[in-house]
Design a protein around this motif. Sequence first.
Motif, PDB file in Angstrom:
ATOM      1  N   UNK A 343       1.324  -0.849   0.073  1.00 16.17           N
ATOM      2  CA  UNK A 343      -0.155   0.131  -0.149  1.00 16.17           C
ATOM      3  C   UNK A 343       1.181   1.185   0.130  1.00 16.17           C
ATOM      4  N   UNK A 344       1.005   1.677  -0.861  1.00 16.40           N
ATOM      5  CA  UNK A 344       1.706   3.270  -1.400  1.00 16.40           C
ATOM      6  C   UNK A 344       0.650   4.125  -0.839  1.00 16.40           C
ATOM      7  N   UNK A 345       1.068   5.266   0.254  1.00 17.86           N
ATOM      8  CA  UNK A 345      -0.289   5.391   1.026  1.00 17.86           C
ATOM      9  C   UNK A 345       0.079   7.023   0.391  1.00 17.86           C
ATOM     10  N   UNK A 346      -0.171   7.724  -0.876  1.00 15.97           N
ATOM     11  CA  UNK A 346       0.005   8.963  -1.666  1.00 15.97           C
ATOM     12  C   UNK A 346      -1.004   9.551  -2.332  1.00 15.97           C
ATOM     13  N   UNK A 347      -2.009   9.572  -0.907  1.00 19.96           N
ATOM     14  CA  UNK A 347      -3.637   9.970  -1.262  1.00 19.96           C
ATOM     15  C   UNK A 347      -3.384  11.240  -1.521  1.00 19.96           C
ATOM     16  N   UNK A 348      -2.321  11.940  -1.601  1.00 17.84           N
ATOM     17  CA  UNK A 348      -2.163  13.535  -1.665  1.00 17.84           C
ATOM     18  C   UNK A 348      -0.814  13.988  -2.362  1.00 17.84           C
ATOM     19  N   UNK A 349      -0.260  11.999  -3.237  1.00 19.09           N
ATOM     20  CA  UNK A 349       1.234  12.733  -3.690  1.00 19.09           C
ATOM     21  C   UNK A 349       1.860  12.007  -2.693  1.00 19.09           C
ATOM     22  N   UNK A 350       3.322  12.119  -3.014  1.00 16.75           N
ATOM     23  CA  UNK A 350       4.616  11.632  -2.513  1.00 16.75           C
ATOM     24  C   UNK A 350       5.641  12.693  -1.856  1.00 16.75           C
ATOM     25  N   UNK A 351       5.998  12.730  -1.211  1.00 20.40           N
ATOM     26  CA  UNK A 351       6.709  14.242  -0.471  1.00 20.40           C
ATOM     27  C   UNK A 351       8.575  13.108  -0.647  1.00 20.40           C
ATOM     28  N   UNK A 352       9.279  13.504   0.583  1.00 22.02           N
ATOM     29  CA  UNK A 352      10.653  13.320   0.487  1.00 22.02           C
ATOM     30  C   UNK A 352      10.947  11.854  -0.363  1.00 22.02           C
ATOM     31  N   UNK A 353      11.595  11.242  -1.212  1.00 27.64           N
ATOM     32  CA  UNK A 353      12.535  11.861  -1.575  1.00 27.64           C
ATOM     33  C   UNK A 353      12.061  12.125  -3.391  1.00 27.64           C
ATOM     34  N   UNK A 354      11.138  11.195  -2.931  1.00 29.92           N
ATOM     35  CA  UNK A 354      10.488  11.013  -4.765  1.00 29.92           C
ATOM     36  C   UNK A 354       9.501  12.979  -5.491  1.00 29.92           C
ATOM     37  N   UNK A 356       6.814  13.939  -5.476  1.00 27.38           N
ATOM     38  CA  UNK A 356       5.567  14.031  -6.999  1.00 27.38           C
ATOM     39  C   UNK A 356       4.422  14.025  -6.169  1.00 27.38           C
ATOM     40  N   UNK A 357       4.439  14.996  -6.871  1.00 30.28           N
ATOM     41  CA  UNK A 357       2.206  15.663  -6.321  1.00 30.28           C
ATOM     42  C   UNK A 357       1.300  15.168  -7.097  1.00 30.28           C
ATOM     43  N   UNK A 358       1.986  14.872  -7.912  1.00 30.10           N
ATOM     44  CA  UNK A 358       0.466  14.021  -9.031  1.00 30.10           C
ATOM     45  C   UNK A 358       0.750  11.969  -8.667  1.00 30.10           C
ATOM     46  N   UNK A 359       1.443  11.678  -7.648  1.00 32.38           N
ATOM     47  CA  UNK A 359       1.070  10.680  -7.624  1.00 32.38           C
ATOM     48  C   UNK A 359       0.469  10.110  -6.811  1.00 32.38           C
ATOM     49  N   UNK A 360      -0.525   8.901  -6.876  1.00 34.04           N
ATOM     50  CA  UNK A 360      -1.609   8.414  -6.177  1.00 34.04           C
ATOM     51  C   UNK A 360      -1.671   7.523  -5.243  1.00 34.04           C
ATOM     52  N   UNK A 361      -2.806   7.311  -4.406  1.00 31.28           N
ATOM     53  CA  UNK A 361      -2.138   6.115  -3.414  1.00 31.28           C
ATOM     54  C   UNK A 361      -2.774   4.629  -4.393  1.00 31.28           C
ATOM     55  N   UNK A 362      -1.801   3.378  -3.900  1.00 31.43           N
ATOM     56  CA  UNK A 362      -2.095   2.752  -4.472  1.00 31.43           C
ATOM     57  C   UNK A 362      -1.841   1.122  -3.741  1.00 31.43           C
ATOM     58  N   UNK A 363      -2.763   0.688  -3.947  1.00 29.98           N
ATOM     59  CA  UNK A 363      -2.680  -0.875  -3.374  1.00 29.98           C
ATOM     60  C   UNK A 363      -2.490  -1.768  -5.082  1.00 29.98           C
ATOM     61  N   UNK A 364      -1.531  -2.768  -4.497  1.00 28.22           N
ATOM     62  CA  UNK A 364      -1.120  -3.608  -5.414  1.00 28.22           C
ATOM     63  C   UNK A 364      -1.000  -5.229  -4.928  1.00 28.22           C
ATOM     64  N   UNK A 365      -0.884  -6.208  -5.246  1.00 25.96           N
ATOM     65  CA  UNK A 365      -0.177  -7.315  -5.053  1.00 25.96           C
ATOM     66  C   UNK A 365      -1.859  -8.022  -4.489  1.00 25.96           C
ATOM     67  N   UNK A 366      -2.968  -7.376  -5.137  1.00 27.43           N
ATOM     68  CA  UNK A 366      -4.060  -8.239  -4.739  1.00 27.43           C
ATOM     69  C   UNK A 366      -4.368  -9.886  -5.561  1.00 27.43           C
ATOM     70  N   UNK A 367      -4.860 -10.354  -4.360  1.00 31.26           N
ATOM     71  CA  UNK A 367      -5.321 -12.008  -5.398  1.00 31.26           C
ATOM     72  C   UNK A 367      -6.235 -12.022  -4.748  1.00 31.26           C
ATOM     73  N   UNK A 368      -7.108 -13.772  -5.347  1.00 27.93           N
ATOM     74  CA  UNK A 368      -8.138 -14.049  -4.637  1.00 27.93           C
ATOM     75  C   UNK A 368      -7.960 -13.966  -2.886  1.00 27.93           C
ATOM     76  N   UNK A 369      -6.242 -14.430  -2.387  1.00 26.71           N
ATOM     77  CA  UNK A 369      -6.317 -14.813  -1.204  1.00 26.71           C
ATOM     78  C   UNK A 369      -5.665 -13.407  -0.641  1.00 26.71           C
ATOM     79  N   UNK A 370      -6.232 -12.089  -0.992  1.00 29.65           N
ATOM     80  CA  UNK A 370      -5.768 -11.685  -0.145  1.00 29.65           C
ATOM     81  C   UNK A 370      -7.145 -10.967   1.121  1.00 29.65           C
TER      82      UNK A 370
END
Length: 499
Positions: A343-354, A356-370
């Motif tokens: 879970x990348x908690x970039x709901x309002x963008x990424x701070x240091x060191x990236x 990136x105010x255009x980044x957004x939150x991301x959940x990745x790696x979801x499978x049927x077993x999640x």
Amino acid sequence: MSNPSRLLVIDEGTTGTRALVFDGTGTIRSRAYSEFTQYHPAADRVEHDPEEIWQLTSARITDALRRDGTEPAALSAIGITNQRATTVLWDRSTGEAVAPAIVWQDLRTAAMAADLAPEWGAAVQARTGWTLAPVYSSLSLCWLLENDRDLARRAEAGELAFGTIDSWLVHRLTGGRTHAISASNAAVTGAYDLLADRWYEEWLGALGLPMSLFPDVVDDSGLIATTDPSVTGAETPITAAIADQSAALFGQGCVRPGDAKTTHGTGTFLDVNTGTEPVISRHGLSTIVAWRRDGVTTYGLEGYAPVTGSAVQWLRDGAELLTEAAETQELARGVEDNNGVYFVPALTGLGAPSWDSSARGLLIGLTPGTKRGHLARAALEGIVYSIKDFIELMSQESGQAVTTMRADGGASANDFLLQFQADMLGATIHRPSNVEATAFGAACLAGLGVGVWSDPQDCFRATGDDAVFTPSMDEATRDANYTQWQRAVERAKGWAVRP
């Protein structure tokens, strides 16, 4: 031996206001708290009502004093610590706010920052110590004037005053007599020249901001002003006003170069004391004024992830996967690992060191077993990964290896979080018995300002650890987990494309 002194601390956070009464041993005698309204008039905007903040602050001061049985006249001093970089604009004659406060999380100036970066990015970073980004109060102030011609006219006429939350509270507490900002708060506005030790007039001129808007810069500890008895019931010296992360750094006893702490709140902040010379980062970290006492400035380096604790709040309030934020510990411990979920908690963008105010939150790696536990675990792990993104840069640029640190803030009560922090950072984490480090730091600095304590070590005599967390993860696992996190971060970047 008891100390009868009473110190009032106003701890103005991003989501609520807290008033606390401390005695001369650093013990909290009473406290009162209220949340205030979070306004989101658009997807990229976060606002507060300055008048609501003041009214709640005034009421909570009354509550805290009453609960301790302390009269205003019996207070030795008042200390203020506050959310940083939030922009407040008010009328000098009436003392009333003329616009909603633009909160440090607000992203409305992202396009402005991007447009200015080619010409000004390197220059302002070299002078202010902060990467040109929407968090700059100077950009928020510019936005207010550009979008309201009447405000611009009044600013040019010298009728308006700008400040951060500490300025606003001092203004109100003194009945409008004082327009000031502490050094630690000035340094976070993106408008203060750390090398020249003054407002960065060239930059503010380029933004078209009149210097008459800006407050006097004062020490964080020492006599700042005296309250108006018609407002507070007595003439009480205000002897501390300090940005929240700086207050926590002091309150954690990080008074020597190389001392470090993390504060887990709405965002997660990692700060390290770098001594009396500013270190200007080459890799997107921020240079802070840790504090200024007796005209002597102590500096620090900071990395911060703007959305960490609030990502857990989103799991509770937005996704409605939790009833209480504290459930995350039990849920995380109920699964063997994260099952490949990040879970990348970039709901309002990424701070240091990236940055990136255009980044957004991301959940990745979801499978049927999640399962729900994997999501809760990924949210807690994401907080720690966000710190790891900049800790190695911090050690390199400060010249101090960070192998031990202190942790505070609401989420520091979560044992799973701090153990994972120790594992992923390869550092020993100390959690103090008093996790109110921010308020305690303000109390210490206020007390030092009136002689309640003679030196910083006097403040810390009664402090101790609640728990210590040591690394237990092998290096290969640590590296593999972090590599996957970095892949996830790359996928979160650049999502909110500018129109």
